[in-house]
Design an enzyme around this catalytic site. Sequence first.
Site, PDB file in Angstrom:
ATOM      1  CB  SER A  97      12.356  62.678  10.731  1.00  0.00           C
ATOM      2  OG  SER A  97      12.521  63.963  11.276  1.00  0.00           O
ATOM      3  CD  GLU A 114      12.928  70.024  10.319  1.00  0.00           C
ATOM      4  OE1 GLU A 114      13.344  68.883  10.547  1.00  0.00           O
ATOM      5  OE2 GLU A 114      11.744  70.268  10.090  1.00  0.00           O
TER       6      GLU A 114
HETATM    7  N1  LIG Z   1      22.830  55.062  19.312  1.00  0.00           N
HETATM    8  C1  LIG Z   1      22.503  54.664  18.089  1.00  0.00           C
HETATM    9  N2  LIG Z   1      22.812  53.417  17.700  1.00  0.00           N
HETATM   10  C2  LIG Z   1      22.468  52.996  16.466  1.00  0.00           C
HETATM   11  N3  LIG Z   1      21.829  53.745  15.552  1.00  0.00           N
HETATM   12  C3  LIG Z   1      21.490  54.999  15.885  1.00  0.00           C
HETATM   13  C4  LIG Z   1      21.802  55.526  17.171  1.00  0.00           C
HETATM   14  N4  LIG Z   1      21.349  56.774  17.214  1.00  0.00           N
HETATM   15  C5  LIG Z   1      20.775  57.019  16.016  1.00  0.00           C
HETATM   16  N5  LIG Z   1      20.855  55.959  15.209  1.00  0.00           N
HETATM   17  C6  LIG Z   1      20.350  55.830  13.821  1.00  0.00           C
HETATM   18  O1  LIG Z   1      20.032  57.125  13.348  1.00  0.00           O
HETATM   19  C7  LIG Z   1      18.679  57.232  12.983  1.00  0.00           C
HETATM   20  C8  LIG Z   1      18.141  58.602  13.339  1.00  0.00           C
HETATM   21  O2  LIG Z   1      18.122  58.780  14.717  1.00  0.00           O
HETATM   22  P1  LIG Z   1      16.936  59.542  15.443  1.00  0.00           P
HETATM   23  O3  LIG Z   1      15.638  59.173  14.851  1.00  0.00           O
HETATM   24  O4  LIG Z   1      17.124  59.289  16.886  1.00  0.00           O
HETATM   25  O5  LIG Z   1      17.264  61.028  15.091  1.00  0.00           O
HETATM   26  P2  LIG Z   1      16.609  62.328  15.700  1.00  0.00           P
HETATM   27  O6  LIG Z   1      17.699  63.138  16.233  1.00  0.00           O
HETATM   28  O7  LIG Z   1      15.518  61.958  16.617  1.00  0.00           O
HETATM   29  O8  LIG Z   1      16.040  63.033  14.421  1.00  0.00           O
HETATM   30  P3  LIG Z   1      14.718  63.907  14.233  1.00  0.00           P
HETATM   31  O9  LIG Z   1      15.020  65.245  14.761  1.00  0.00           O
HETATM   32  O10 LIG Z   1      14.531  63.880  12.787  1.00  0.00           O
HETATM   33  O11 LIG Z   1      13.643  63.197  14.957  1.00  0.00           O
HETATM   34  C9  LIG Z   1      17.992  56.119  13.755  1.00  0.00           C
HETATM   35  O12 LIG Z   1      16.844  55.705  13.074  1.00  0.00           O
HETATM   36  C10 LIG Z   1      19.072  55.047  13.765  1.00  0.00           C
HETATM   37  O13 LIG Z   1      19.079  54.345  12.567  1.00  0.00           O
HETATM   38 MG   LIG Z   2      13.549  62.121  16.614  1.00  0.00          MG
END
Ligand SMILES: Nc1ncnc2c1ncn2[C@@H]1O[C@H](COP(=O)(O)OP(=O)(O)OP(=O)(O)O)[C@@H](O)[C@H]1O
Ligand SMILES: [Mg+2]
Length: 1010
Positions: A161, A394
């Site tokens: 995150s 969140e």
């Molecule tokens: N396009 C994708 N293909 C494969 N896995 C994905 C993809 N998008 C997200 N994930 C999976 O979901 C997890 C969480 O995604 P991400 O870290 O981008 O979330 P976020 O929206 O940035 O959350 P936060 O707000 O907590 O930072 C990633 O670590 C990955 O495992």
């Molecule tokens: Mg993120």
Amino acid sequence: MAGSVHEGPEFGVGDFVLLHDISLDAFMENLQLRYEKNKIYSYIGEVVVSVNPYKTMDIYNQSYVDQYKGREIYERPPHIFALADSAYKTMKRKAKDTCIVISGESGSGKTEASKIIMRYITAVTNIGGRQEVERVKDVLIKSNVILEAFGNAKTNRNDNSSRFGKYMDINFDFKGDPIGGHINNYLLEKSRVVYQQKGERNFHAFYQLITGATDPKLAEMKLVRNPDKYHYIRQGGDSKCPTINDQNDYRSVMHAMKTLGFAFKHAETLWKIVAAVLILGNIEYEAQDDVHDLAEVKDKQMLANLAGLIEVTNDDLNKALTHRVIAAGGNVVDKGLTVSDAYYARDAFAKAIYDRMFTWIVKRINEAIDPKSSGVEFVGKNTVIGVLDIYGFEIFDNNSFEQFCINYCNEKLQQLFIELVLKQEQEEYMREGIEWQHVDYFNNKVIVDLVEVPHKGILAILDEACLSVGKVTDEMFLTAMSQKLGSNDRYTCRQTNPSDKTLEHKRDFRIKHYAGDVTYSVIGFIDKNRDTLFQDFKRLLYNSEDELIKMMWPEGKLSITETTRRPATAGFNFKNSIIALVDRLATKEPHYVRCIKPNEIKSPSKFDETRCRHQVMYLGLLENVRVRRAGFAFRAQYERFLLRYKMVTKYTWPNYKGSAFDGVKVIIKHMGFEKDVKYGKSKIFIRSPQTLFALEEARDRFMPNIILFIQKMWRGGNARRRARKMRAIYLIMARFRRYKLRSYIKQIVEKFKTVRTMRDYGKSIKWPTPPKVLSGWVTELQKAHNRWRAHMILRKVPKPDWPMLQLKCATHTVLRGQRSDWGMRRRWDGNYLEMAKDNPSTLDFVSKIGSLKSHDGFTRILFSSFCKKVNKHNQCADRAIVVTDKGIYKLDPKKKYKPMRAIIPFQQVHGMTISPDADQLAVIHLTDGNDLVLCLHTPSKEERVGELVGILARYWQKVFHRDLELTVTKQPKCSLGRKSRQIAVKSTAANGGPTFKKDGAQLALFWPST
Ligand SMILES: Nc1ncnc2c1ncn2[C@@H]1O[C@H](COP(=O)(O)OP(=O)(O)OP(=O)(O)O)[C@@H](O)[C@H]1O
Ligand SMILES: [Mg+2]
């Protein structure tokens, strides 16, 4: 406008605008169907809806890049690449800044999306392969690794995150190649440094150091390889996370730091700070005595270790951790801290060091990606694409100041989304002169105002509380809020709503966010908002021996008595930075990615309908579809529309002669869609998706023929091009040959110019080597030249002498220079026995020949002469040899030329042997094994062997069409009575005649030499 058009109906519609029925149920059904069929991307017009697949998808490789590169968004199935390409293309085409706003709650895939977009942009740029640009691209991508290590953490929502907000501008040069960038970071959640909820971890960097650093390095930092030993990183429970490999990540971070040009020393310091925070967390206090409860550090060794890491003295550190120096009324007072105050100070210190370090890292990365120092030349217009990946909305069990800020930020972005999407749509209709129909949507401006409005907003109330003199508690802040916000229906607390038992008295307040209700605990708000760090710590760090640590804390320079302005509060700073961000985004052409988290358990197969429905609702996606649909499902510029659908009528295919507008009208009329469209100034607007489908279907029907047609034309064009090329090749070859020929002929002409006046008529001229193609021709030319030469020579010879010349030539040919004297200069008369100078009794000869002629039927005498001959008994006798056109006679001159045997036909002659010297020996080899062995013998002692050879050779040429077999040798052989005999030529007295004699087993010719 893609989706179903490209993917087939089993995948639902790719663009929600094309749904038949615009209801939440239909929306959810389509979203779920697509998700279950692995279609994680969909569109709402140009907005990309992305559902986190929670599994690796093979849809980002080069072949996908190629499919989307330079294409229009509706030309291919929905994909985030299409959006990235659209942002890039818009930037390039209009030379306008664009931005991509990625929103969605924690774990919905925002950060992944931003990385995918960055990778796409780096994949489609720098076609020229400029080295500086490649470096910039590498640096941009690697910067993520470092930021994530220090700014991301495992939370209960997301293993990776982002605990800070990130807005990154990527700068492009006029060619559209990335030349650098700039990162703005927003509010790092620093409380995590000292505390984590159950199941969560501290920032990745701590675990990376503990697991990744080498043993000596750990020992040097006085650390042990066990995260459970450190208070600051063990509070969440399990320090291991199955989806994270801290050890590898440590290496990647080190590598990335190297790529970004971090000094090795600085990288070391960063890790030392991380280590220092770990040790700081383990510092414990005890009371010096029972009376005062003044704090004292328990473990002095630990204190020394910590001092060593941050390179300060033990005393200074000890003082800073247990005392506070304050200036009051010009006096400096040194006050010991109580144990609980000391713990509070310790944590504040840890948070501050880490936060400052993170800020420095961002600054350092910005230096590395600064477009001005990229080495790429700055010419023409520079544009940027901004990518915003900010913490998602969140809700935790315990929501504090950080969640409040994060959620406020999301409100602001939602506001921007509503404004821009509606504004744009509205503006477009206005621009195009189309009537606009209002659509109701929830505008979250009320919530934004609740937080940020001056004087009355929550942040203002908080700041006011922080500013008041005297002891202010969080509780007082809560009371102030309930007094001022009691009437706001978006705000509740126990005071304003006493019946709500879910809200704790004197602790909780609730905000009805656009994305849901969040209950915040007021505890820590005042403190976190003030965000002050004792001056003692700042001075301590400024006095560090470590150059980098000193650099991070410049304000430590101020002496304690120097009064400083009260620093702005954290809330105030955050609000301003977010407002600035929103303003900045509003100046750019926005593109949106709306991320949806399909479930709470990170499962690749579970579509939690309730959770998703909730997100779709609060993200306002359905309103988005409605707004888009209220007007028109589809719009396109006349030129593009005509280009895409011109094949559906024969009036517009292949080219329409009039304006694009008229062409589009023709198509619409032909298809009978007049009622469903509106004509704007530059675009056609189509109301219902069905119309578009029908158009697409019609297009699909014509496509195969067009493809065939294009293939045909292409093949034809190709063949024509090839034929033209071949023709050109042949022409060039022919011209070249002609050129070679001409220059060769020129050369020949030059060489043979004076040939007429030359003595040898050019025989001595060396012919230049002809080009290969000319060799046959040159041979002919040489023959012609030879013929001409012969003509020039023969011109002077009287005609009657020509037969003699022919004979001489024949002799010359067969002799091949093997006999020095062959009578060439002499006149060859042939029939010598008819001449008185040779033969005193010509009459006898003539009469005999007359009778032989009628008997044997020859017509001409070619040669006749006296000779000596020898037989197999070695008897030598005088004879006459007569060669006629039928054969050879051997006559006896003493018996009135009586033939000694019948005429010898030429068929019986199979060769001749002579000697190379002046003797007149002539052996005529006969097939019966009894050769004619002669020695010509004349009164004038002339050389006549050459003439005899010439006569036979000429006959052989003319009649047998081959050369006479002639042997010229000093050891001639003959066959007599079928026996081979050697003939030795020996000289004898000059006055006698030649004679044959037996010489042992051999024969000897005695030749009178002169
Ligand atoms: N396009 C994708 N293909 C494969 N896995 C994905 C993809 N998008 C997200 N994930 C999976 O979901 C997890 C969480 O995604 P991400 O870290 O981008 O979330 P976020 O929206 O940035 O959350 P936060 O707000 O907590 O930072 C990633 O670590 C990955 O495992
Ligand atoms: Mg993120």
